[in-house]
Design an enzyme around this catalytic site. Structure first.
Site, PDB file in Angstrom:
ATOM      1  N   ASP A  36       0.839  -1.204   0.000  1.00 56.90           N
ATOM      2  CA  ASP A  36       0.000   0.000   0.000  1.00 56.90           C
ATOM      3  C   ASP A  36       0.870   1.249   0.000  1.00 56.90           C
ATOM      4  O   ASP A  36       1.526   1.550   1.004  1.00 56.90           O
ATOM      5  CB  ASP A  36      -0.897   0.001   1.244  1.00 56.90           C
ATOM      6  CG  ASP A  36      -2.025  -1.010   1.124  1.00 56.90           C
ATOM      7  OD1 ASP A  36      -2.761  -0.944   0.128  1.00 56.90           O
ATOM      8  OD2 ASP A  36      -2.160  -1.862   2.023  1.00 56.90           O
ATOM      9  N   MET A  38       0.929   5.171  -0.017  1.00 49.35           N
ATOM     10  CA  MET A  38       0.070   6.340   0.244  1.00 49.35           C
ATOM     11  C   MET A  38       0.936   7.586   0.341  1.00 49.35           C
ATOM     12  O   MET A  38       1.995   7.558   0.973  1.00 49.35           O
ATOM     13  CB  MET A  38      -0.671   6.155   1.572  1.00 49.35           C
ATOM     14  CG  MET A  38      -1.486   4.876   1.652  1.00 49.35           C
ATOM     15  SD  MET A  38      -2.430   4.826   3.177  1.00 49.35           S
ATOM     16  CE  MET A  38      -3.069   3.140   3.114  1.00 49.35           C
ATOM     17  N   MET A  69      -1.984   4.609  -3.881  1.00 51.68           N
ATOM     18  CA  MET A  69      -2.985   5.602  -3.462  1.00 51.68           C
ATOM     19  C   MET A  69      -2.274   6.946  -3.458  1.00 51.68           C
ATOM     20  O   MET A  69      -1.936   7.499  -2.417  1.00 51.68           O
ATOM     21  CB  MET A  69      -3.539   5.214  -2.083  1.00 51.68           C
ATOM     22  CG  MET A  69      -4.447   3.991  -2.152  1.00 51.68           C
ATOM     23  SD  MET A  69      -4.683   3.181  -0.558  1.00 51.68           S
ATOM     24  CE  MET A  69      -3.226   2.144  -0.525  1.00 51.68           C
ATOM     25  N   MET A 138     -12.635  -1.262  -3.879  1.00 46.49           N
ATOM     26  CA  MET A 138     -12.325  -0.990  -2.475  1.00 46.49           C
ATOM     27  C   MET A 138     -13.544  -1.289  -1.603  1.00 46.49           C
ATOM     28  O   MET A 138     -14.660  -0.861  -1.918  1.00 46.49           O
ATOM     29  CB  MET A 138     -11.912   0.475  -2.282  1.00 46.49           C
ATOM     30  CG  MET A 138     -10.576   0.864  -2.878  1.00 46.49           C
ATOM     31  SD  MET A 138      -9.150  -0.063  -2.257  1.00 46.49           S
ATOM     32  CE  MET A 138      -9.177   0.312  -0.497  1.00 46.49           C
ATOM     33  N   ASP A 177     -10.425  -5.138  -1.278  1.00 50.95           N
ATOM     34  CA  ASP A 177      -9.392  -4.671  -0.345  1.00 50.95           C
ATOM     35  C   ASP A 177     -10.040  -3.808   0.725  1.00 50.95           C
ATOM     36  O   ASP A 177     -10.647  -2.787   0.418  1.00 50.95           O
ATOM     37  CB  ASP A 177      -8.355  -3.870  -1.146  1.00 50.95           C
ATOM     38  CG  ASP A 177      -7.224  -3.330  -0.301  1.00 50.95           C
ATOM     39  OD1 ASP A 177      -7.088  -3.722   0.880  1.00 50.95           O
ATOM     40  OD2 ASP A 177      -6.458  -2.504  -0.842  1.00 50.95           O
ATOM     41  N   SER A 200      -5.049  -6.415   8.491  1.00 47.25           N
ATOM     42  CA  SER A 200      -5.095  -6.703   9.930  1.00 47.25           C
ATOM     43  C   SER A 200      -5.500  -8.133  10.241  1.00 47.25           C
ATOM     44  O   SER A 200      -5.012  -8.708  11.218  1.00 47.25           O
ATOM     45  CB  SER A 200      -5.950  -5.701  10.698  1.00 47.25           C
ATOM     46  OG  SER A 200      -6.895  -5.115   9.895  1.00 47.25           O
TER      47      SER A 200
HETATM   48  C1  DX5 Z   1      -6.568   0.588   2.702  1.00 50.47           C
HETATM   49  C2  DX5 Z   1      -5.558  -0.358   2.079  1.00 50.47           C
HETATM   50  C3  DX5 Z   1      -5.764  -1.783   2.385  1.00 50.47           C
HETATM   51  C4  DX5 Z   1      -6.035  -2.095   3.832  1.00 50.47           C
HETATM   52  C5  DX5 Z   1      -5.939  -3.517   4.223  1.00 50.47           C
HETATM   53  O1  DX5 Z   1      -6.406   1.851   2.181  1.00 50.47           O
HETATM   54  O2  DX5 Z   1      -5.553  -0.234   0.699  1.00 50.47           O
HETATM   55  O3  DX5 Z   1      -4.815  -2.596   1.743  1.00 50.47           O
HETATM   56  O4  DX5 Z   1      -5.226  -1.356   4.655  1.00 50.47           O
HETATM   57  O5  DX5 Z   1      -6.027  -3.601   5.602  1.00 50.47           O
HETATM   58  P1  DX5 Z   1      -7.267  -4.259   6.358  1.00 50.47           P
HETATM   59  O6  DX5 Z   1      -7.325  -5.663   5.887  1.00 50.47           O
HETATM   60  O7  DX5 Z   1      -6.878  -4.124   7.783  1.00 50.47           O
HETATM   61  O8  DX5 Z   1      -8.505  -3.479   6.031  1.00 50.47           O
HETATM   62 ZN    ZN Z   2      -4.507  -1.783  -0.514  1.00 49.76          ZN
END
Ligand code: DX5
Ligand code: ZN
Length: 225
Positions: A36, A38, A69, A138, A177, A200
């Site tokens: 991920d 960001m 992202m 998402m 996701d 998580s």
């Molecule tokens: C959210 C992310 C995900 C997310 C996954 O913006 O793209 O990949 O964090 O984490 P869980 O499974 O804890 O939602």
């Molecule tokens: Zn993600």
């Protein structure tokens, strides 16, 4: 016989001080590592810059499924592709020229993923479905791990699955996701998802590899396409 399912753990909730070991825990049982990225602009959170991302990519043995992202995927996504990332997923909402960015990722050697936020409809990206390798729907607002799974996105997953099944020449993976867990993965698979990101659920478990296997079993049992 029904198709294969893919489980891609996200390291967003892993221990960032010890990522190398955190990735080893799941590498034997996972299909890819979901990374991920960001930038604190497209989403209100920051994970790492491109240099750190490339360092992580260099020390995992798994194929990397990068989820960008970020505000400027048109410029940055092809750099991930060029660097050997297995698949590069960018957000439709952030791209200035989706068709060009799709082409630039592919010509730099990676699979192409297109992501949509909860408020974006499938119809907005339907025209690209035959050009991409993965559609990410998402199931939380992007930005943070540990949020609740948005059940209301399942209708979008069903619509996307039905459209994909109508296309014979090309079947992109349908990824979900956010909030994927033992309680929710079956619902997403039943709706038609076949690629699952779990953060998580995996990294808060005492046995991350065992959790990946349990998630895979439920997904396989419920994915009927
Ligand atoms: C959210 C992310 C995900 C997310 C996954 O913006 O793209 O990949 O964090 O984490 P869980 O499974 O804890 O939602
Ligand atoms: Zn993600």
């Amino acid at each position: 016989m029904t198709g294969e399912v893919f489980i891609n753990p996200s390291i967003l909730n892993a221990n960032f001080e010890d990522l190398e070991n955190e990735m080893v825990k799941i590498s034997a049982v996972s299909d890819a590592l979901h990374l991920d990225v960001m930038d604190n602009l497209f989403v209100p959170n920051f994970t790492f810059d491109i240099a750190k991302a490339f360092e992580i990519i260099s020390y995992t043995k798994l194929p990397v499924d990068a989820h960008l992202m970020i505000l400027d995927p048109d410029t940055i996504a092809p750099k991930y592709a060029e660097h050997g990332t297995h698949s590069v997923t960018f957000h439709f909402e952030a791209a200035k020229n989706t068709a060009t960015t799709i082409r630039n990722i592919r010509s730099n050697g990676a699979k192409v993923g297109l992501a949509i936020k909860p408020a974006t409809s499938f119809e907005q990206i339907e025209n690209f479905i035959e050009e991409i390798d993965l559609l990410l729907i998402m199931t939380v607002e992007p930005g943070f791990g540990g949020q609740s799974f948005m059940q209301d996105q399942m209708e979008k997953v069903r619509i996307a699955r039905s459209r994909i099944e109508k296309t014979s020449k090309h079947r992109p993976l349908l990824q979900v996701d956010g909030g994927v867990s033992l309680d929710t993965i079956g619902k997403a698979a039943t709706a038609g998802a076949n690629c699952f990101v779990a953060g998580s659920a995996v990294y808060k478990s005492d046995d991350p590899a065992g959790m990946v296997e349990k998630l895979r079993a439920i997904a396989s049992e419920n994915f009927k396409f």
